[in-house]
Motif scaffolding. Sequence first.
Motif, PDB file in Angstrom:
ATOM      1  N   ALA A  46      18.145  45.649  22.599  1.00 19.79           N
ATOM      2  CA  ALA A  46      17.351  45.569  23.826  1.00 19.79           C
ATOM      3  C   ALA A  46      16.047  44.822  23.575  1.00 19.79           C
ATOM      4  O   ALA A  46      15.628  43.975  24.377  1.00 19.79           O
ATOM      5  CB  ALA A  46      17.072  46.978  24.356  1.00 19.79           C
TER       6      ALA A  46
ATOM      7  N   ARG B  84      17.667  52.658  28.143  1.00 21.20           N
ATOM      8  CA  ARG B  84      17.677  51.203  28.124  1.00 21.20           C
ATOM      9  C   ARG B  84      18.250  50.644  29.427  1.00 21.20           C
ATOM     10  O   ARG B  84      19.132  51.239  30.030  1.00 21.20           O
ATOM     11  CB  ARG B  84      18.527  50.700  26.953  1.00 21.20           C
ATOM     12  CG  ARG B  84      17.862  50.833  25.607  1.00 21.20           C
ATOM     13  CD  ARG B  84      18.806  50.456  24.505  1.00 21.20           C
ATOM     14  NE  ARG B  84      19.863  51.441  24.342  1.00 21.20           N
ATOM     15  CZ  ARG B  84      19.737  52.564  23.644  1.00 21.20           C
ATOM     16  NH1 ARG B  84      18.588  52.838  23.055  1.00 21.20           N
ATOM     17  NH2 ARG B  84      20.722  53.416  23.539  1.00 21.20           N
TER      18      ARG B  84
ATOM     19  N   GLU C  49      18.738  49.866  20.657  1.00 23.04           N
ATOM     20  CA  GLU C  49      17.353  49.599  21.026  1.00 23.04           C
ATOM     21  C   GLU C  49      16.865  48.310  20.367  1.00 23.04           C
ATOM     22  O   GLU C  49      16.073  47.565  20.956  1.00 23.04           O
ATOM     23  CB  GLU C  49      16.466  50.782  20.637  1.00 23.04           C
ATOM     24  CG  GLU C  49      15.062  50.726  21.207  1.00 23.04           C
ATOM     25  CD  GLU C  49      15.000  50.916  22.720  1.00 23.04           C
ATOM     26  OE1 GLU C  49      13.914  50.725  23.294  1.00 23.04           O
ATOM     27  OE2 GLU C  49      16.038  51.233  23.341  1.00 23.04           O
TER      28      GLU C  49
END
Length: 802
Positions: free
Chosen positions: A101, A405, A98
Amino acid sequence: MQQVARVVVIGGGIVGCAVLYHLARAGWRDLVLLERQELTSGSSWHAAGSLFTLTQPNLAAQMQLYSFRSYRDIERESGQPVGFHLTGGISICRSEDEVLAHTRLQSACRRLGIESHFLPPEEAASRCPILDARRMTAALWEEEGGHVDPASATQAFAAAARKLGAVIERQTPVTATRPRADGSWDVETPHGTIHAEHVVNAAGLWAREVGRLAGVELPLMPVEHHYLVTETIPEIAALGFELPQINDNEIGCYARQEGRGLLFGAYEGRCTPWSREGTPADFGHELLPDDLSRMDWNFEQAVGMMPCLATAGVKRAINGPMMFSPDLAPLLGPHPALRNYFCANGVMTGFNQGPGVGKILADWITEGDPGVDALSWDVARFGDWAPGAFTEARVRYFYEHRCERGYPLQEVDAGRPVRPMPIQDRLHEAGAVFGFSFGNEHANWFAPRPGQRDTLTYRQPNWWQPVADEGRRIREAAGLMEYTALSKFEVRGSGAAAWLDRILAGRLPAIGRLTLNPMLTEGGRIAGDLSAARLGPDRFVLLGSDAMQLAFLRRFRRDLPATGVEIVNRSVDLAGLHLCGPLSRDVLTEVTEGDLDSARFPFLSAAEMTVAGVPDVIVLRVSFTGERGYELYMPRDRQARVFDALLAAGRGRGLALVGSRSLMMTRLEKSFPAWGLELSADYTPQEAGLMRHVAVDKGDFVGRAALSAGPVLRERIATFTVDAGADAVWGGEAIFLEGEPVGYVTSGGWGPAVGQHIAMGYVLPDAWHHDAPYTVEVLGRHRAAALQPRPLYDPEGKRMRA
């Protein structure tokens, strides 16, 4: 009631009121908004009103930034408070993936000047004390986050529009919309009929019904969505400041302070469609029965991050319908099947995007152009294959996977296949891993082992090496690619040449020839990147991006003369194959009744030939790979016959099946720009390096006046090699020079022949230096990059002309 209007806007939510205001601000008068009940009926009144600017794609970030900054202005103009709270925003990262991302998101948003920075868990918890720092890996902070009061914001846009002379009629449902021969509309209501030059469908939950009144089916599906508001939470009541907007993407949740409690919403793991066939006519300021059990998983995960939720009482639960498109993005712009009929539908985050939607649509109506690359929100991005089962399957998928994601080049299976290609089974047996675009399946790559699928990663996926191998096969021998997805149009008639000369910026080809030909907006920006082949004095074939099919048709029909020109959309009935590589001519010669010698059929030739016994196959000598190559187009039911013959002829000549990803990688070695990446309505031909395909001296054409005014270069296209190591460059990464951001990557990949990471993108004109010490921000690290002033592979183009 007013009997004549320049524009009638149907729908009084935030979107309809923002459209009305922006039209009035543009100086248009005789504007009417019709609302079936009261302003904010439908979804607007029960929205959470949360605001943030860190998002993708670029258009969404740009419009959310515009919306965010517009609320203070509209408050001043209207005299109506909007309940604007500037709190900042915090995006929680629970894992390293994450973080990656959000690192990519941070880099991409630099293009718009949207700055953000990562916080260690302890600092994130100090800015938002209800968070448990032990549950976080990091957090991304944005300054421009907050929220507005939905009802007040909607009323503010309505009040500002009224001040500028617009009329709003409440309790006035639309019962019919009837087109006239001149392109105007009769809009019927119980209180009378309005004759309007333009109609805007901003009907929110009733967009499908309003669309059906005009004879079109919009790909929309309403679903139920929960959020709740807590009682007072002591930890919040004790604070001396307001909490920031909270996004917890990995569990699909969002939260913000509401009074001394918390507003908490979730994208539940079980999507519940609502009113599939149509929104009830009497539905208004109502909510749906609660089913908080659908939020159980989200809530349990959120309690770990926000422990105060565990003991908070629930003041009220909100379960209301929201209207979504198949990709959850808005449907905007002129409907391609109708004249002077504009859509502003499916705006999922209405208060994040509504004012931006209003600006885009007003510019589209008043200027004939949205002023930005609007393809990712254009209603024309979906064809007649999208409504119904496809829409429901996609809405379900994207709603239920909001907490997952997104990865580069990620494919989604939901709703597929829609339109399988004739040779789908053959390609599947050969190991094809399929992709999807505008209703069409296509082979992305061919897996060396059965059952392989794309791995999802921000670094190099499992297909990296196989695609590089396909690219080398193209460079060294020959590749055969399924090539149906392109938009294909036949233009014929006594006025065809004159009309095409007017709408295309380049010179028309001679008979038997092909030109690469941009199409421009009136403002001189790129509206299309087309190949134009001339098969006879009055017969042409145009080929372009598959995603632009209906957008192209919309533009063609807008400028079409009353007689002398006929346009036939052959995108579906013609299948395609692409043969490329140094041995491609040897393969094609085996099965073709025609002379392919370069002296008689040179580069950029076009003809109809008999191939594998199939007559009238359109053969074009061109290849986006930069090698010698041929595109072949034939009726769909003949594709398998031609495909089998080419495969047989290629045995012993090194022919291999290749996919679209190898095409995209080989074109990077040639610095060939691609539509939707390097080429779009965001750029001019000067900026994109396309002026060699523009004939400014040929006479008048759409966009010529703007080009003749002189180049104003905001950006300049560039190709870089990047020392990315085991990582990859995908697109969206910021480009730096001496520590300052000077550009951004539009696409990236691996050069199979040159063995290097390649990135294409744009930099500021003053920063374009072939020997400057650039870096590209790859997953948060600055990697050395070198600008390449010439194509890396065969810079003179000798191989494709050989």
